[in-house]
Scaffold this active site. Structure first.
Site, PDB file in Angstrom:
ATOM      1  N   HIS A  60      -2.765  10.709 -27.074  1.00  0.00           N
ATOM      2  CA  HIS A  60      -2.219  11.996 -26.636  1.00  0.00           C
ATOM      3  C   HIS A  60      -0.808  12.226 -27.155  1.00  0.00           C
ATOM      4  O   HIS A  60      -0.366  13.360 -27.282  1.00  0.00           O
ATOM      5  CB  HIS A  60      -2.205  12.064 -25.102  1.00  0.00           C
ATOM      6  CG  HIS A  60      -3.571  12.236 -24.510  1.00  0.00           C
ATOM      7  ND1 HIS A  60      -4.030  13.427 -24.037  1.00  0.00           N
ATOM      8  CD2 HIS A  60      -4.586  11.358 -24.354  1.00  0.00           C
ATOM      9  CE1 HIS A  60      -5.274  13.278 -23.586  1.00  0.00           C
ATOM     10  NE2 HIS A  60      -5.631  12.025 -23.759  1.00  0.00           N
ATOM     11  N   ASP A  69       6.680  15.818 -29.504  1.00  0.00           N
ATOM     12  CA  ASP A  69       5.631  16.000 -28.496  1.00  0.00           C
ATOM     13  C   ASP A  69       4.279  15.839 -29.177  1.00  0.00           C
ATOM     14  O   ASP A  69       4.101  16.318 -30.304  1.00  0.00           O
ATOM     15  CB  ASP A  69       5.741  17.437 -27.939  1.00  0.00           C
ATOM     16  CG  ASP A  69       5.408  17.520 -26.457  1.00  0.00           C
ATOM     17  OD1 ASP A  69       4.648  16.669 -25.985  1.00  0.00           O
ATOM     18  OD2 ASP A  69       5.924  18.450 -25.794  1.00  0.00           O
TER      19      ASP A  69
HETATM   20  P1  ADQ Z   1       2.778  15.677 -21.204  1.00  0.00           P
HETATM   21  O1  ADQ Z   1       3.926  14.967 -21.809  1.00  0.00           O
HETATM   22  O2  ADQ Z   1       2.667  15.568 -19.763  1.00  0.00           O
HETATM   23  O3  ADQ Z   1       1.380  15.228 -21.852  1.00  0.00           O
HETATM   24  P2  ADQ Z   1       2.306  18.640 -21.811  1.00  0.00           P
HETATM   25  O4  ADQ Z   1       1.366  18.750 -22.921  1.00  0.00           O
HETATM   26  O5  ADQ Z   1       3.391  19.648 -21.880  1.00  0.00           O
HETATM   27  O6  ADQ Z   1       3.025  17.227 -21.700  1.00  0.00           O
HETATM   28  O7  ADQ Z   1       1.520  18.848 -20.468  1.00  0.00           O
HETATM   29  C1  ADQ Z   1       2.193  19.062 -19.274  1.00  0.00           C
HETATM   30  C2  ADQ Z   1       1.246  19.689 -18.246  1.00  0.00           C
HETATM   31  O8  ADQ Z   1       1.910  19.664 -16.982  1.00  0.00           O
HETATM   32  C3  ADQ Z   1       0.916  21.118 -18.542  1.00  0.00           C
HETATM   33  O9  ADQ Z   1      -0.430  21.355 -18.250  1.00  0.00           O
HETATM   34  C4  ADQ Z   1       1.818  21.924 -17.610  1.00  0.00           C
HETATM   35  O10 ADQ Z   1       1.290  23.131 -17.151  1.00  0.00           O
HETATM   36  C5  ADQ Z   1       1.985  20.986 -16.456  1.00  0.00           C
HETATM   37  N1  ADQ Z   1       3.304  21.206 -15.869  1.00  0.00           N
HETATM   38  C6  ADQ Z   1       4.462  21.052 -16.473  1.00  0.00           C
HETATM   39  N2  ADQ Z   1       5.450  21.360 -15.618  1.00  0.00           N
HETATM   40  C7  ADQ Z   1       4.900  21.706 -14.461  1.00  0.00           C
HETATM   41  C8  ADQ Z   1       5.382  22.085 -13.179  1.00  0.00           C
HETATM   42  N3  ADQ Z   1       6.655  22.174 -12.901  1.00  0.00           N
HETATM   43  N4  ADQ Z   1       4.509  22.318 -12.239  1.00  0.00           N
HETATM   44  C9  ADQ Z   1       3.221  22.231 -12.474  1.00  0.00           C
HETATM   45  N5  ADQ Z   1       2.705  21.868 -13.628  1.00  0.00           N
HETATM   46  C10 ADQ Z   1       3.525  21.599 -14.615  1.00  0.00           C
HETATM   47  C11 ADQ Z   1       0.908  14.344 -22.882  1.00  0.00           C
HETATM   48  C12 ADQ Z   1       1.621  14.436 -24.221  1.00  0.00           C
HETATM   49  C13 ADQ Z   1       1.569  15.866 -24.728  1.00  0.00           C
HETATM   50  C14 ADQ Z   1       0.138  16.330 -24.828  1.00  0.00           C
HETATM   51  C15 ADQ Z   1      -0.603  16.081 -23.522  1.00  0.00           C
HETATM   52  C16 ADQ Z   1      -2.093  16.381 -23.645  1.00  0.00           C
HETATM   53  O11 ADQ Z   1       2.968  14.017 -24.079  1.00  0.00           O
HETATM   54  O12 ADQ Z   1       2.216  15.964 -25.980  1.00  0.00           O
HETATM   55  O13 ADQ Z   1       0.120  17.709 -25.112  1.00  0.00           O
HETATM   56  O14 ADQ Z   1      -0.466  14.738 -23.122  1.00  0.00           O
HETATM   57  O15 ADQ Z   1      -2.699  15.655 -24.664  1.00  0.00           O
END
Ligand code: ADQ
Length: 755
Positions: free
Chosen positions: A182, A390
């Site tokens: 991921h 990311d």
């Molecule tokens: P993450 O580093 O967790 O995931 P991201 O892809 O941005 O990063 O996903 C975050 C998730 O958390 C999103 O669905 C978002 O809506 C949710 N979220 C963020 N802030 C929030 C809040 N305050 N309240 C509720 N929900 C919130 C890892 C990798 C990423 C990759 C994903 C998926 O680091 O690069 O995109 O896995 O493969």
């Protein structure tokens, strides 16, 4: 009872009979302690949305950590965990506290996470953490082995479980194992700083399928394999012994309806949205949603926002930035430092720039509910994703999914995996705060038509490439990879039997014999010039070539001048020099290049690099050929030589990527040559000069011979000399074995003609 798909998911048509076992660090269910005792919290994240319908369809299991490591009385917790197994097919792995801490907070998040995000300066390593990481992977492995049934497909997720594929391969040699990373794969310059780097790569290579978020990450993985393990790979495959490992870029998507349906029909969302519209009337909202992690670029964004406000007085009281930051990994110092830094910046901005009627920055340091998030996505004129690095970034996709009406602008870091497929966003380098400010201004000023054009294209793509499509693609790729494994097994070369080839040779009336030289007909020597052909070999070649129905070709990496000197006196030989760059047909004494007027200007650029390696490696030297350059290190200290060869090959690969040159690793050499100078191309010419043979023998020992084997039909007698992976149909253990067979054949030929 089987796992129920979460609401609003698409049900795909079943295309597989196999059961699926999903393995990830965390389950979609978490144990939570409340005043009344233990409770279950369900995650509604994208991964759960993707995996649940797949599991429901296949009747499979999800294995992961419950998030709880408490020792002591486990009765109540165990009862909940058995309920999870019964009702949700979720099987919790128990990690003892010290293992959990060393594994998760330690090696995974303080060693792997920073390095994989290109922050080597944040790396912390502790041998105890590594031991815990190994132990946790082993515990996961046990859990999978316990649940596994023959023909199951095992899908392992992410950097926490990089050792698991090989552990599974050792325990379940036939199991179908796929892995998805991921997070990004780091640059091949940075990965080698990792303590235990070889173990990690070898752990991954136990899988049948390795998938990454982008092609860029996949390329870095390939470059790292070359640099760290000296393993060459193809764009979509790497061979581990005789087992192929398939490589793919498979960008993850979201489940768009989980967001859009709330906007369409959820009352609470509508109320919340209406309230915000009222609250922020007359102001344009910029939105940022991140886990509070140093890779997400939160301080960089806040500094840029302060600059924007200071440099654009016209925006005063007209805009607002809502920064949502979910607390994350707070037991780790770096994350605590980040939290303090962000709080200070928030205070500074609001304290120094705000007015009594205007708070320019709304900072929410907690997780918010999905319906609130969706309302904010709908409200925001600009979504500002500023990750320093990311894997993908799902926030970018969620925002776009909520912009079905085509309004809103996505400002996206070029270092997020999402940038590779969201070209209509306004891209930023978040490290360059000044230019980021300019891009945010541009986003605010973008005219409506352009906004809609960009957003509509993005919206359609996010809907099309959803997480269900992603899950399906992964599983088909895994099934394909496993069937490929079968094909590889079927085509395993077998030992060449002298009697068999002799029969075919005698029956044939038009024979083409192609031999590589070094390592195939003679052994390697310390210096290339010491490998002159012994008289017996010249006699053998003469015997073959004097047969009127034979065409004998010597295809070597050696120079034309060298081949002339050694083989010029053997009549009837077809000579191919420099791996196919030049040929000399038996009827002539002149050499012809296989490409008209090939350029050799590149040598002046590559030569100094090779010379630099000669300076660093006692015993090594450069051989200059007409079309190629070769760095030989046979006489240098073996381990040091191999290490530098890996470094040289990966450096040259990156440097030559856009050119017609390629660097390849041969037997104790690294050679740079034009792509067109290969034995496969030379074969085409040879086949024109000697068409329709009814017997073809081609023997060789290294990579360059594989080009030849690949082009020859399956009827040909392709023979690989030595060990290692090959496309040849037959193998012989060494050059002496081959020579004995050839001598026997040549004798047979003569005897046959005489009789
Ligand atoms: P993450 O580093 O967790 O995931 P991201 O892809 O941005 O990063 O996903 C975050 C998730 O958390 C999103 O669905 C978002 O809506 C949710 N979220 C963020 N802030 C929030 C809040 N305050 N309240 C509720 N929900 C919130 C890892 C990798 C990423 C990759 C994903 C998926 O680091 O690069 O995109 O896995 O493969």
């Amino acid at each position: 009872m089987s796992v129920q798909p979460v609401a609003n998911v698409k049900v795909m048509k079943p295309r597989m009979a196999a059961r699926l076992i999903v393995v990830s660090n965390r389950l979609p269910l978490t144990l939570k302690k409340t005043e009344e005792g233990w409770d279950t919290v369900r995650s509604s994240g994208g991964l759960a949305s993707a995996m649940n319908p797949l599991l429901a369809r296949s009747g499979g299991d999800w294995i992961g950590w419950s998030g709880d490591s408490e020792e002591g009385d486990r009765q109540e917790r165990d009862a909940i965990l058995s309920e999870w197994a019964k009702t949700d097919h979720c099987f919790a792995v128990h990690l003892p506290k010290d293992v959990a801490v060393g594994f998760y907070e330690g090696y995974a998040n303080q060693t792997l996470w920073p390095v994989f995000h290109n922050f080597p300066s944040q790396l912390k390593f502790d041998a105890k953490h590594w031991a815990a990481y190994v132990e946790a992977n082993r515990i996961f492995c046990e859990a999978v082995v316990n649940r596994y049934r023959p023909n199951d497909l095992i899908w392992v997720h992410d950097y926490h479980l990089m050792l698991l594929p090989q552990m599974l391969r050792d325990r379940l040699p036939d199991a179908a194992v796929g892995f998805f990373l991921h997070i990004p794969f780091p640059s091949s310059e940075i990965f080698p700083v990792l303590p235990k780097r070889e173990e990690l790569l070898e752990g991954l290579l136990g899988a049948d399928l390795l998938t990454f978020q982008t092609h860029g990450h996949l390329q870095q993985f390939r470059a790292t394999l070359l640099r760290v393990l000296g393993m060459e790979s193809k764009i979509s495959e790497v061979a581990v012994g005789s087992r192929p490992v398939r490589l793919e870029a498979l960008p993850i998507g979201i489940a768009p309806e989980e967001y859009t349906n709330l906007l369409i029909s959820d009352e609470k969302t509508a109320e919340q949205y209406a309230e915000w519209v009222e609250r922020y009337r007359g102001r344009r909202v910029l939105l940022a949603v991140d886990r509070l992690d140093y890779t997400k670029g939160v301080p960089e964004r806040l500094r840029a926002y302060a600059d924007l406000l200071r440099s654009s007085p016209e925006l005063k009281e007209k805009i607002i930035l809502i920064q949502i930051a979910v607390p994350s990994r707070e037991a780790i110092d770096t994350y605590q430092d980040l939290r303090s830094e962000v709080s200070r910046l928030v205070g500074d901005i609001n304290g120094k720039i705000g007015t009594p009627g205007w708070t320019p920055l709304v900072y929410i340091n907690r997780s918010i509910a999905r319906n609130e998030l969706v309302g904010l996505y709908k409200l925001a004129a600009v979504c500002w994703v500023g990750s320093l690095r990311d894997g993908m970034n799902l926030v970018a996709k969620e925002y776009v999914a909520c912009k079905g009406e085509g309004d809103g602008v996505l400002v996206l870091s070029e270092f997020a995996g999402a940038a590779a497929e969201m070209g209509e966003a306004l891209l930023i380098n978040p490290f360059d705060e000044q230019r980021t400010v300019a891009t945010i201004k541009r986003a605010l000023d973008l005219d409506e038509q352009e906004r809609r054009l960009r957003m509509t294209a993005l919206h359609h793509r996010v809907l099309r490439n959803d997480v269900f499509h992603w899950g399906d693609r992964f599983l088909s790729a895994l099934e394909d990879a496993v069937s490929e494994r079968g094909r590889y097994m079927d085509t395993q070369p077998r030992r060449l039997r002298p009697g068999e080839i002799r029969d075919a040779y005698l029956k044939a009336s038009r024979r083409l014999l192609i031999f590589d030289y070094d390592g195939t007909l003679v052994p390697f020597t310390k210096r290339p010039q010491q490998a002159a052909p012994p008289p017996a070999l010249l006699d053998l070649l003469r015997a073959f070539a004097s047969e009127p129905n034979n065409m004998v070709a010597l295809m070597s990496g050696r120079s034309a001048e060298n081949l002339d000197r050694w083989f010029g006196t053997v009549p009837g030989l077809y000579l191919v020099a420099e791996h196919g760059a030049e040929v000399r047909a038996p009827s002539t004494s002149t050499w012809k290049a296989t490409r008209p007027q090939p350029s050799i200007d590149w040598k002046s650029t590559v030569m100094p690099i090779l010379e630099h390696f000669v300076d660093r490696t006692p015993g090594s030297f450069v051989e200059g050929k007409k079309y190629g350059l070769v760095w030989h290190y046979r006489m240098s200290e073996p381990e040091f030589g191999e290490w530098l060869a890996n470094e040289l090959a990966s450096m040259l690969e990156a440097m030559l990527a856009e050119t017609e040159l390629r660097a390849f690793r041969g037997e104790k050499i690294v050679e740079v040559k034009p792509v067109w100078a290969n034995k496969g191309e030379a074969l085409e010419r040879l086949q024109k000069d000697f068409p329709d043979p009814d017997f073809t023998l081609a023997a060789g020992d290294d990579r360059t011979d594989e080009d030849l084997f690949e082009r020859l039909s399956t009827n040909a007698w392709t023979v690989h000399v030595g060990t290692g992976v090959t496309r040849a149909s037959f193998v012989v253990p060494d050059f002496q074995f081959l020579r004995r067979i050839l001598e026997w054949l040549a004798g047979s030929g003569v005897a046959d003609r005489a009789s």
